[in-house]
Design an enzyme around this catalytic site. Structure first.
Site, PDB file in Angstrom:
ATOM      1  N   PHE A 121      21.423  18.419  -1.346  1.00 39.76           N
ATOM      2  CA  PHE A 121      22.615  19.122  -1.805  1.00 39.76           C
ATOM      3  C   PHE A 121      22.211  20.537  -2.194  1.00 39.76           C
ATOM      4  CE2 PHE A 121      26.977  17.884  -3.474  1.00 39.76           C
ATOM      5  CZ  PHE A 121      27.273  17.031  -2.433  1.00 39.76           C
ATOM      6  N   GLN A 234      34.247  27.446 -10.998  1.00 37.02           N
ATOM      7  CA  GLN A 234      33.580  27.248  -9.702  1.00 37.02           C
ATOM      8  C   GLN A 234      34.592  27.155  -8.568  1.00 37.02           C
ATOM      9  OE1 GLN A 234      31.182  23.530  -8.556  1.00 37.02           O
ATOM     10  NE2 GLN A 234      29.667  25.164  -8.701  1.00 37.02           N
ATOM     11  N   HIS A 236      34.683  26.110  -4.979  1.00 32.46           N
ATOM     12  CA  HIS A 236      33.870  25.387  -4.001  1.00 32.46           C
ATOM     13  C   HIS A 236      34.061  26.063  -2.652  1.00 32.46           C
ATOM     14  CE1 HIS A 236      32.353  22.102  -1.554  1.00 32.46           C
ATOM     15  NE2 HIS A 236      31.974  21.453  -2.634  1.00 32.46           N
ATOM     16  N   LEU A 250      39.244  18.947  -1.046  1.00 33.47           N
ATOM     17  CA  LEU A 250      37.805  19.194  -0.911  1.00 33.47           C
ATOM     18  C   LEU A 250      37.209  18.665   0.387  1.00 33.47           C
ATOM     19  CD1 LEU A 250      35.609  20.406  -2.875  1.00 33.47           C
ATOM     20  CD2 LEU A 250      34.793  18.074  -3.010  1.00 33.47           C
ATOM     21  N   GLU A 253      30.297  18.845   0.056  1.00 37.46           N
ATOM     22  CA  GLU A 253      29.050  19.528   0.406  1.00 37.46           C
ATOM     23  C   GLU A 253      28.128  18.581   1.184  1.00 37.46           C
ATOM     24  OE1 GLU A 253      27.823  21.797  -2.950  1.00 37.46           O
ATOM     25  OE2 GLU A 253      25.725  21.727  -2.375  1.00 37.46           O
ATOM     26  N   ARG A 309      26.756  27.243  -4.546  1.00 38.90           N
ATOM     27  CA  ARG A 309      28.172  27.323  -4.155  1.00 38.90           C
ATOM     28  C   ARG A 309      28.748  28.721  -4.349  1.00 38.90           C
ATOM     29  NH1 ARG A 309      30.286  21.525  -6.633  1.00 38.90           N
ATOM     30  NH2 ARG A 309      29.326  20.295  -4.978  1.00 38.90           N
ATOM     31  N   HIS A 380      37.570  24.481  -8.058  1.00 40.47           N
ATOM     32  CA  HIS A 380      37.015  23.119  -8.073  1.00 40.47           C
ATOM     33  C   HIS A 380      36.604  22.628  -9.447  1.00 40.47           C
ATOM     34  CE1 HIS A 380      35.081  19.645  -6.380  1.00 40.47           C
ATOM     35  NE2 HIS A 380      33.882  20.009  -6.779  1.00 40.47           N
ATOM     36  N   ARG A 415      27.493  25.453 -11.515  1.00 37.95           N
ATOM     37  CA  ARG A 415      27.012  24.058 -11.474  1.00 37.95           C
ATOM     38  C   ARG A 415      26.462  23.725 -10.093  1.00 37.95           C
ATOM     39  NH1 ARG A 415      29.287  18.976  -9.774  1.00 37.95           N
ATOM     40  NH2 ARG A 415      31.183  20.010  -9.105  1.00 37.95           N
TER      41      ARG A 415
HETATM   42  C1  LIG Z   1      37.302  15.972  -4.669  1.00 38.03           C
HETATM   43  C2  LIG Z   1      36.183  16.087  -5.652  1.00 38.03           C
HETATM   44  C3  LIG Z   1      34.886  15.720  -5.287  1.00 38.03           C
HETATM   45  C4  LIG Z   1      33.830  15.822  -6.183  1.00 38.03           C
HETATM   46  N1  LIG Z   1      32.569  15.419  -5.810  1.00 38.03           N
HETATM   47  C5  LIG Z   1      31.558  15.444  -6.726  1.00 38.03           C
HETATM   48  C6  LIG Z   1      30.250  14.924  -6.411  1.00 38.03           C
HETATM   49  O1  LIG Z   1      30.010  14.421  -5.323  1.00 38.03           O
HETATM   50  N2  LIG Z   1      29.292  14.974  -7.345  1.00 38.03           N
HETATM   51  C7  LIG Z   1      29.511  15.496  -8.583  1.00 38.03           C
HETATM   52  O2  LIG Z   1      28.601  15.506  -9.390  1.00 38.03           O
HETATM   53  N3  LIG Z   1      30.742  15.976  -8.910  1.00 38.03           N
HETATM   54  C8  LIG Z   1      31.763  15.956  -8.026  1.00 38.03           C
HETATM   55  N4  LIG Z   1      33.006  16.425  -8.369  1.00 38.03           N
HETATM   56  C9  LIG Z   1      33.245  16.857  -9.738  1.00 38.03           C
HETATM   57  C10 LIG Z   1      33.393  15.633 -10.611  1.00 38.03           C
HETATM   58  O3  LIG Z   1      34.039  14.613  -9.920  1.00 38.03           O
HETATM   59  C11 LIG Z   1      34.198  15.932 -11.868  1.00 38.03           C
HETATM   60  O4  LIG Z   1      33.706  17.076 -12.484  1.00 38.03           O
HETATM   61  C12 LIG Z   1      34.055  14.770 -12.822  1.00 38.03           C
HETATM   62  O5  LIG Z   1      34.456  13.585 -12.201  1.00 38.03           O
HETATM   63  C13 LIG Z   1      34.843  14.968 -14.085  1.00 38.03           C
HETATM   64  O6  LIG Z   1      34.721  13.786 -14.822  1.00 38.03           O
HETATM   65  P1  LIG Z   1      35.270  13.663 -16.293  1.00 38.03           P
HETATM   66  O7  LIG Z   1      34.943  12.292 -16.768  1.00 38.03           O
HETATM   67  O8  LIG Z   1      34.832  14.825 -17.092  1.00 38.03           O
HETATM   68  O9  LIG Z   1      36.843  13.807 -16.103  1.00 38.03           O
HETATM   69  P2  LIG Z   1      37.830  13.167 -15.026  1.00 38.03           P
HETATM   70  O10 LIG Z   1      37.197  12.175 -14.142  1.00 38.03           O
HETATM   71  O11 LIG Z   1      38.473  14.346 -14.415  1.00 38.03           O
HETATM   72  O12 LIG Z   1      38.854  12.388 -15.937  1.00 38.03           O
HETATM   73  C14 LIG Z   1      39.679  13.062 -16.857  1.00 38.03           C
HETATM   74  C15 LIG Z   1      40.534  12.047 -17.562  1.00 38.03           C
HETATM   75  O13 LIG Z   1      41.223  12.689 -18.616  1.00 38.03           O
HETATM   76  C16 LIG Z   1      42.593  12.282 -18.594  1.00 38.03           C
HETATM   77  N5  LIG Z   1      43.376  13.315 -19.259  1.00 38.03           N
HETATM   78  C17 LIG Z   1      43.467  14.640 -18.973  1.00 38.03           C
HETATM   79  N6  LIG Z   1      44.287  15.240 -19.854  1.00 38.03           N
HETATM   80  C18 LIG Z   1      44.729  14.281 -20.715  1.00 38.03           C
HETATM   81  C19 LIG Z   1      45.606  14.266 -21.832  1.00 38.03           C
HETATM   82  N7  LIG Z   1      46.213  15.371 -22.270  1.00 38.03           N
HETATM   83  N8  LIG Z   1      45.853  13.086 -22.439  1.00 38.03           N
HETATM   84  C20 LIG Z   1      45.268  11.941 -22.017  1.00 38.03           C
HETATM   85  N9  LIG Z   1      44.416  11.894 -20.972  1.00 38.03           N
HETATM   86  C21 LIG Z   1      44.151  13.052 -20.337  1.00 38.03           C
HETATM   87  C22 LIG Z   1      42.892  12.094 -17.133  1.00 38.03           C
HETATM   88  O14 LIG Z   1      44.018  11.304 -16.941  1.00 38.03           O
HETATM   89  C23 LIG Z   1      41.605  11.395 -16.694  1.00 38.03           C
HETATM   90  O15 LIG Z   1      41.666  10.027 -16.997  1.00 38.03           O
HETATM   91  C24 LIG Z   1      34.076  16.324  -7.477  1.00 38.03           C
HETATM   92  C25 LIG Z   1      35.383  16.690  -7.852  1.00 38.03           C
HETATM   93  C26 LIG Z   1      36.428  16.581  -6.959  1.00 38.03           C
HETATM   94  C27 LIG Z   1      37.812  17.002  -7.383  1.00 38.03           C
END
Ligand SMILES: Cc1cc2nc3c(=O)[nH]c(=O)nc-3n(C[C@H](O)[C@H](O)[C@H](O)COP(=O)(O)OP(=O)(O)OC[C@H]3O[C@@H](n4cnc5c(N)ncnc54)[C@H](O)[C@@H]3O)c2cc1C
Length: 603
Positions: A121, A234, A236, A250, A253, A309, A380, A415
């Site tokens: 990556f 970021q 992407h 998306l 990568e 990125r 992203h 990142r």
């Molecule tokens: C398409 C895509 C592909 C990706 N691929 C990768 C990868 O391969 N490797 C990597 O390391 N990263 C990747 N990323 C980035 C990574 O997935 C995210 O940064 C990460 O999953 C975020 O996780 P989190 O637990 O912080 O929040 P999230 O998984 O975003 O979860 C947030 C949670 O908060 C809740 N929430 C938000 N606001 C409120 C509120 N006001 N009240 C109650 N609940 C709320 C939402 O409902 C959700 O349940 C990718 C991102 C995307 C979009």
């Protein structure tokens, strides 16, 4: 008097992505009574969309890898603005968190001798991403949910937190509304973990889904916590650009990690023309060597498509602006070319990138095994977020913790791919552990009933407003402002224009009016999201004005070089006593000598 249901817990986790679930599992394992609240359905958080993999120096594919190399890669990717202690803990603890996930039932792709397979990556020196095809996030969420669901954690789905409540200076609870039925909840808890993910919906073109309006950042800001590094958004390099309905989705990568190359309309592999000096020694300068690298040749250097990125995104923007883009305003990403190298290329692509194959087939009628994709940058990820203590993840507000994408510090100015999923596991666990300990050592905390009444009144105000200001229209204009004036390439004058426009939108958002009733009313939900979007957008624009240099994901056309004066400072944002947003520069935590030595050695 507002009506609401009251719930009592020791630890309230807001967000059910990887960070929130890992925090909840840890807090509950320590005996705390835990609730998880999420804005959409359980299993639908962004984490489930993660494709490429989890970065961890397991050294299964290249035994030269170890935590020190991972640490140095993360720091270099973040242009040394990372919190060094967080980068150290992350690199040291990620392998254990991945193995733990495997022990809980995650089925990773395998090396021929049965170990967890790791892929290349951008910015990672060695193949480091543990993955499950291009559906890693799905496996991660499935495993965490399976593991967490039996622990007696209370889950509240389709429940949006609107405000954090305090008792004196410390956290006492949160006020939320149920999206489906429209009624209110009061959660009382002495410790809260914010795990609300990103804020991509502040922009027009984004890989983020509807719920990513930066709520956690706005909640923390309003509660008196410090936000940091907000200028680092970021973009992407590869999102879909065509058809318009799928713009921004998306393109992992992982496509480039498996050999995909970027071409302009003349068929030129333009990234060879622009290899940054600090990556030159590690980057291949010819097609053959880059291909051998993606196929695991340890003596080959990485192809330029696997540069960081921020750099790849800017090169793509340059090609498009200078008229060398693809027909729909992107460039070409081609993995089909590998048929020149592999007899079974189509099978290889479908096996390694099954989601990408289906995504393009179904959404754009493109067969990626036979023809190139059209791609362009998409908003992203937020490197910025809530400033936390590196060990405990607690913010400046006692009892308020943050982990995952909504916390700042680990990634600095940019990142590396794969470093988010490992971040969620490492710091989700830490946040859960320290939140449980904090709660168990705290006196009970009581939210102020008058504040609860005031929040409920504010939440219902859009039903009482007859201004005709449509919340969707305000949201759309905000996204246009951010896309056009606070995007990949920034200029002082445009940033100021954005701030003025945001000021006007803030006034309109206060008057936003909705019709209908409280049961599942998307117009009302949009009106309530506007506050978070406005806080986050203002913080990004103000921080971008403050950083008068270009570094990592933040590129200033009027200050195109790095300025050493900004090399060791974070831009931080707080709510002032008069209610206005205050932006200052603060020095980074000092770099311990042993970590500095690692960085020097790895250079
Ligand atoms: C398409 C895509 C592909 C990706 N691929 C990768 C990868 O391969 N490797 C990597 O390391 N990263 C990747 N990323 C980035 C990574 O997935 C995210 O940064 C990460 O999953 C975020 O996780 P989190 O637990 O912080 O929040 P999230 O998984 O975003 O979860 C947030 C949670 O908060 C809740 N929430 C938000 N606001 C409120 C509120 N006001 N009240 C109650 N609940 C709320 C939402 O409902 C959700 O349940 C990718 C991102 C995307 C979009």
């Amino acid at each position: 008097m507002a009506e609401y249901q009251t719930h009592e817990h020791e630890v309230l986790v807001i967000g059910a992505g990887g960070a929130g679930l890992r925090a909840a599992i840890e807090a509950s394992a320590l005996g705390a009574k835990v609730a998880v609240v999420c804005k959409s359905l359980l299993g639908k958080a962004h984490t489930v969309m993660a494709e490429g993999g989890i970065a961890a120096a397991l050294a299964n594919v290249d035994d030269r890898d170890n935590w020190k190399v991972h640490f140095a890669d993360t720091m270099r990717g973040g242009q040394y603005l990372n919190n060094p202690r967080m980068a150290q803990l992350h690199a040291q603890e990620a392998p254990a968190r991945v193995r733990e996930l495997e022990a809980w039932g995650a089925l990773f792709d395998r090396t021929p001798d049965g170990r967890i397979l790791q892929r290349n990556f951008g910015g990672h020196k060695y193949p480091r991403l543990a993955h499950v095809g291009d559906r890693t996030g799905l496996e991660m969420i499935r495993t965490l949910q399976d593991h967490g669901i039996h622990r007696g954690i209370d889950f509240f789905m389709e429940c949006t937190v609107l405000r954090l409540l305090k008792d004196g200076g410390r956290i006492a609870g949160a006020f939320a509304y149920d999206r489906e039925r429209g009624f209110f909840h009061l959660f009382r808890a002495p410790a809260i973990v914010l795990a609300t993910g990103g804020a991509g919906r502040a922009y027009q073109i984004t890989s983020n889904s509807w719920e990513y309006t930066g709520d956690g950042l706005a909640l923390a800001y309003e509660a008196g916590a410090t936000l940091m590094d907000m200028e680092f958004v970021q973009f992407h390099p590869t999102g879909m650009v065509w058809p318009p309905s799928v713009r921004g989705i998306l393109v992992t990568e992982g496509v480039r990690g498996e050999g995909g190359i970027l071409l302009n309309k003349d068929g030129r592999r333009f990234l060879f023309d622009d290899i940054p000096e600090n990556y030159r020694a590690q980057t291949a300068d010819n097609e053959e060597e880059g291909w051998r690298y993606t196929q695991g040749d340890k003596n080959a250097r990485r192809p330029p498509e696997l540069l960081t990125r921020d750099h790849v995104a800017r090169c793509i923007v340059r090609e498009i602006r200078e008229g060398r883009g693809s027909p729909h305003g992107g460039v070409f990403l081609d993995i089909s070319w590998i048929k020149r190298k592999l007899p079974n290329a189509a099978e290889y692509i479908k096996r390694k990138l099954p989601s990408m194959y289906h995504q393009f087939k179904q959404l754009a009628d493109i067969d990626i095994t036979a023809e190139p994709m059209e791609v362009g940058p998409t908003t992203h990820y937020m490197m910025g977020g809530v400033r936390v203590n590196a060990e405990t993840q607690m913010s400046d507000v006692p009892g308020l913790f943050a982990a995952g994408e909504c916390a700042a510090g680990l990634h600095g100015a940019n990142r590396l791919g794969g470093n988010s999923l490992s971040d969620l596991l490492v710091f989700g666990k830490r946040a859960g552990e320290y939140a449980a300990r904090f709660a168990q050592q705290s006196r009970p905390a009581t939210p102020d009933p008058e504040e609860v009444e005031a929040v409920a009144r504010q939440a219902l105000a859009p039903f009482e407003s007859y201004s005709g200001d449509n919340p969707y229209q305000v949201q759309r204009e905000l996204q246009e402002v951010m896309q056009n004036w606070v995007g990949i390439v920034r200029r002082e004058e445009e940033l100021h224009r954005a701030l003025e426009a945001l000021g006007r939108l803030k006034e309109r958002a206060k008057r936003a009016s909705v019709t209908g009733n409280r049961e599942y009313n998307p117009g009302w939900h949009t009106a309530l999201d506007l506050h978070s979007l406005l806080v986050v957008s203002e913080a990004i624009a103000r921080s971008a004005i403050e950083r008068k240099e270009s570094r990592g994901a933040h590129f200033r056309d009027d200050y195109p070089s790095q300025d050493p004066a900004f090399g060791r400072v974070n831009v931080v944002v707080r709510k002032g006593a008069d209610g206005t947003m205050q932006v200052t520069r603060e020095p980074l935590p000092p770099m311990p000598a042993e970590l500095q030595q690692i960085i020097e050695e790895m250079k």
